[in-house]
Scaffold this motif. Structure first.
Motif, PDB file in Angstrom:
ATOM      1  N   SER A  25      25.442  15.825  18.644  1.00 10.69           N
ATOM      2  CA  SER A  25      26.438  14.876  18.137  1.00 10.69           C
ATOM      3  C   SER A  25      27.334  14.313  19.232  1.00 10.69           C
ATOM      4  O   SER A  25      27.992  13.289  19.035  1.00 10.69           O
ATOM      5  N   ASN A  26      27.372  14.968  20.403  1.00 14.21           N
ATOM      6  CA  ASN A  26      28.282  14.505  21.453  1.00 14.21           C
ATOM      7  C   ASN A  26      27.653  14.391  22.841  1.00 14.21           C
ATOM      8  O   ASN A  26      28.325  13.983  23.796  1.00 14.21           O
ATOM      9  N   ALA A  27      26.373  14.756  22.970  1.00 11.59           N
ATOM     10  CA  ALA A  27      25.740  14.802  24.291  1.00 11.59           C
ATOM     11  C   ALA A  27      25.698  13.427  24.957  1.00 11.59           C
ATOM     12  O   ALA A  27      25.958  13.295  26.166  1.00 11.59           O
ATOM     13  N   LEU A  28      25.375  12.389  24.205  1.00 12.69           N
ATOM     14  CA  LEU A  28      25.301  11.048  24.786  1.00 12.69           C
ATOM     15  C   LEU A  28      26.672  10.604  25.273  1.00 12.69           C
ATOM     16  O   LEU A  28      26.798  10.018  26.366  1.00 12.69           O
ATOM     17  N   ALA A  29      27.708  10.870  24.499  1.00 12.47           N
ATOM     18  CA  ALA A  29      29.063  10.486  24.905  1.00 12.47           C
ATOM     19  C   ALA A  29      29.454  11.189  26.198  1.00 12.47           C
ATOM     20  O   ALA A  29      30.031  10.570  27.107  1.00 12.47           O
ATOM     21  N   LEU A  30      29.132  12.463  26.314  1.00 12.66           N
ATOM     22  CA  LEU A  30      29.472  13.197  27.531  1.00 12.66           C
ATOM     23  C   LEU A  30      28.729  12.624  28.733  1.00 12.66           C
ATOM     24  O   LEU A  30      29.323  12.430  29.803  1.00 12.66           O
ATOM     25  N   GLN A 139      35.985  -6.609  22.381  1.00 11.62           N
ATOM     26  CA  GLN A 139      34.703  -6.723  21.690  1.00 11.62           C
ATOM     27  C   GLN A 139      33.535  -6.833  22.665  1.00 11.62           C
ATOM     28  O   GLN A 139      32.398  -6.526  22.303  1.00 11.62           O
ATOM     29  N   ALA A 140      33.833  -7.235  23.895  1.00 14.12           N
ATOM     30  CA  ALA A 140      32.780  -7.311  24.915  1.00 14.12           C
ATOM     31  C   ALA A 140      32.592  -5.984  25.651  1.00 14.12           C
ATOM     32  O   ALA A 140      31.635  -5.836  26.417  1.00 14.12           O
ATOM     33  N   ALA A 141      33.480  -5.029  25.436  1.00 12.51           N
ATOM     34  CA  ALA A 141      33.409  -3.755  26.151  1.00 12.51           C
ATOM     35  C   ALA A 141      32.263  -2.902  25.626  1.00 12.51           C
ATOM     36  O   ALA A 141      31.986  -2.889  24.417  1.00 12.51           O
ATOM     37  N   PRO A 142      31.583  -2.174  26.496  1.00  9.82           N
ATOM     38  CA  PRO A 142      30.550  -1.237  26.019  1.00  9.82           C
ATOM     39  C   PRO A 142      31.191  -0.115  25.213  1.00  9.82           C
ATOM     40  O   PRO A 142      32.354   0.242  25.446  1.00  9.82           O
ATOM     41  N   THR A 143      30.444   0.414  24.259  1.00 10.39           N
ATOM     42  CA  THR A 143      30.962   1.485  23.410  1.00 10.39           C
ATOM     43  C   THR A 143      29.980   2.644  23.375  1.00 10.39           C
ATOM     44  O   THR A 143      28.778   2.473  23.583  1.00 10.39           O
ATOM     45  N   VAL A 144      30.506   3.828  23.101  1.00  4.12           N
ATOM     46  CA  VAL A 144      29.675   5.001  22.827  1.00  4.12           C
ATOM     47  C   VAL A 144      30.311   5.719  21.654  1.00  4.12           C
ATOM     48  O   VAL A 144      31.540   5.773  21.539  1.00  4.12           O
ATOM     49  N   ARG A 145      29.481   6.250  20.772  1.00  3.82           N
ATOM     50  CA  ARG A 145      29.990   6.802  19.514  1.00  3.82           C
ATOM     51  C   ARG A 145      29.792   8.322  19.451  1.00  3.82           C
ATOM     52  O   ARG A 145      28.754   8.850  19.864  1.00  3.82           O
ATOM     53  N   LEU A 146      30.815   8.984  18.941  1.00  2.00           N
ATOM     54  CA  LEU A 146      30.729  10.405  18.618  1.00  2.00           C
ATOM     55  C   LEU A 146      30.444  10.538  17.132  1.00  2.00           C
ATOM     56  O   LEU A 146      31.148   9.963  16.303  1.00  2.00           O
ATOM     57  N   ASP A 147      29.412  11.301  16.794  1.00  4.11           N
ATOM     58  CA  ASP A 147      29.107  11.559  15.393  1.00  4.11           C
ATOM     59  C   ASP A 147      29.905  12.759  14.898  1.00  4.11           C
ATOM     60  O   ASP A 147      30.467  13.532  15.685  1.00  4.11           O
ATOM     61  N   ALA A 148      29.972  12.923  13.593  1.00  8.25           N
ATOM     62  CA  ALA A 148      30.603  14.112  13.020  1.00  8.25           C
ATOM     63  C   ALA A 148      29.909  15.358  13.565  1.00  8.25           C
ATOM     64  O   ALA A 148      28.691  15.347  13.796  1.00  8.25           O
ATOM     65  N   PRO A 149      30.640  16.432  13.812  1.00 10.69           N
ATOM     66  CA  PRO A 149      30.038  17.639  14.370  1.00 10.69           C
ATOM     67  C   PRO A 149      28.875  18.143  13.528  1.00 10.69           C
ATOM     68  O   PRO A 149      28.948  18.191  12.304  1.00 10.69           O
ATOM     69  N   ASP A 150      27.776  18.516  14.191  1.00  8.86           N
ATOM     70  CA  ASP A 150      26.641  19.084  13.480  1.00  8.86           C
ATOM     71  C   ASP A 150      26.851  20.586  13.290  1.00  8.86           C
ATOM     72  O   ASP A 150      27.852  21.168  13.730  1.00  8.86           O
ATOM     73  N   ASP A 151      25.897  21.233  12.615  1.00  8.00           N
ATOM     74  CA  ASP A 151      26.041  22.664  12.314  1.00  8.00           C
ATOM     75  C   ASP A 151      26.179  23.501  13.575  1.00  8.00           C
ATOM     76  O   ASP A 151      26.983  24.445  13.628  1.00  8.00           O
TER      77      ASP A 151
END
Length: 221
Positions: A25-30, A139-151
């Motif tokens: 859920s957070n690896a890509l953001a890190l 709105q032109a800025a790149p974004t990365v998303r954190l998902d809700a914590p997994d189990d």
């Protein structure tokens, strides 16, 4: 049974890389924050609902990038000139409230040679920005998303929170809590605190039965 006085003596939450649990859920953001030197336009918006770890990740990035951390609502009272060309993190950018011009000025100061990280619960299109130049840049800025914590992440956080309080719990308690609690790190923290306080007050160990009592009466939110 005589009730005992209970005091919450838990320490301040550690927000270091060593205390950050990596999960799907957070690896890509890190990874994206670690590659901050490659951000397009020297900026990034970290998006995720409350309790997904935005503040923890921001502290990790600020420590490693030598960044200044600010809150969006306070920008109007900050002397921005010394921040030119420096790494800067702005939390809660979606709650900018009357500081749009300050954020616009900060953006232009920082992104030339520094780096700008912003956190928000929602994408920039939902911030209600009225300053057109700021809205277009956000709105032109790149974004990365954190998902809700997994189990896996919630389980690791619960185990650490109990360990920090030196509480031994039954092996089957963690999956029971994960299956029934709200899916946020903040909820995990609140739940462990409530269980600890009730166990101390009643003079009972933390068990599934005690956990059911806390969960069935509506906590944590």
């Amino acid at each position: 049974m005589t009730r005992q006085l209970a005091f919450d003596l838990a320490g301040t939450e550690a927000l270091t890389r060593a205390d950050f649990f990596v999960s799907p859920s957070n690896a890509l953001a890190l990874r994206t924050l670690d590659a901050w030197g490659d951000w397009p336009g020297h900026k990034l918006i970290l998006i995720g609902p409350e309790g997904t770890g935005k503040t923890h990740l921001t502290h990790i990035w600020a420590a490693e990038a030598g960044a200044v951390m600010l809150n969006a609502a306070d920008l109007g009272q900050v002397d921005l000139a010394p921040l030119a060309d420096r790494p800067v993190a702005v939390e809660d950018a979606d709650r900018i409230d009357g500081s749009e011009e300050a954020l616009f000025h900060l953006h232009n100061l920082v992104v030339a040679k520094g780096a700008l990280l912003l956190t928000a619960a929602t994408p920039p299109r939902d911030w209600g920005l009225t300053l057109a130049d700021l809205a277009s840049r956000m709105q032109a800025a790149p974004t990365v998303r954190l998902d809700a914590p997994d189990d896996a992440l919630l389980s690791a956080v619960l185990i650490k929170l109990f360990a920090d309080r030196q509480i031994a719990v039954p092996i089957n308690l963690i999956p029971y809590l994960v299956s029934r609690m709200p899916r946020s790190i903040g909820a995990a923290r609140t739940l462990v605190s409530a269980l600890d306080a009730l166990a101390l007050a009643l003079g009972r160990p933390i068990t599934r039965q005690l956990a059911a009592e806390v969960l069935d009466r509506g906590g944590p939110q």
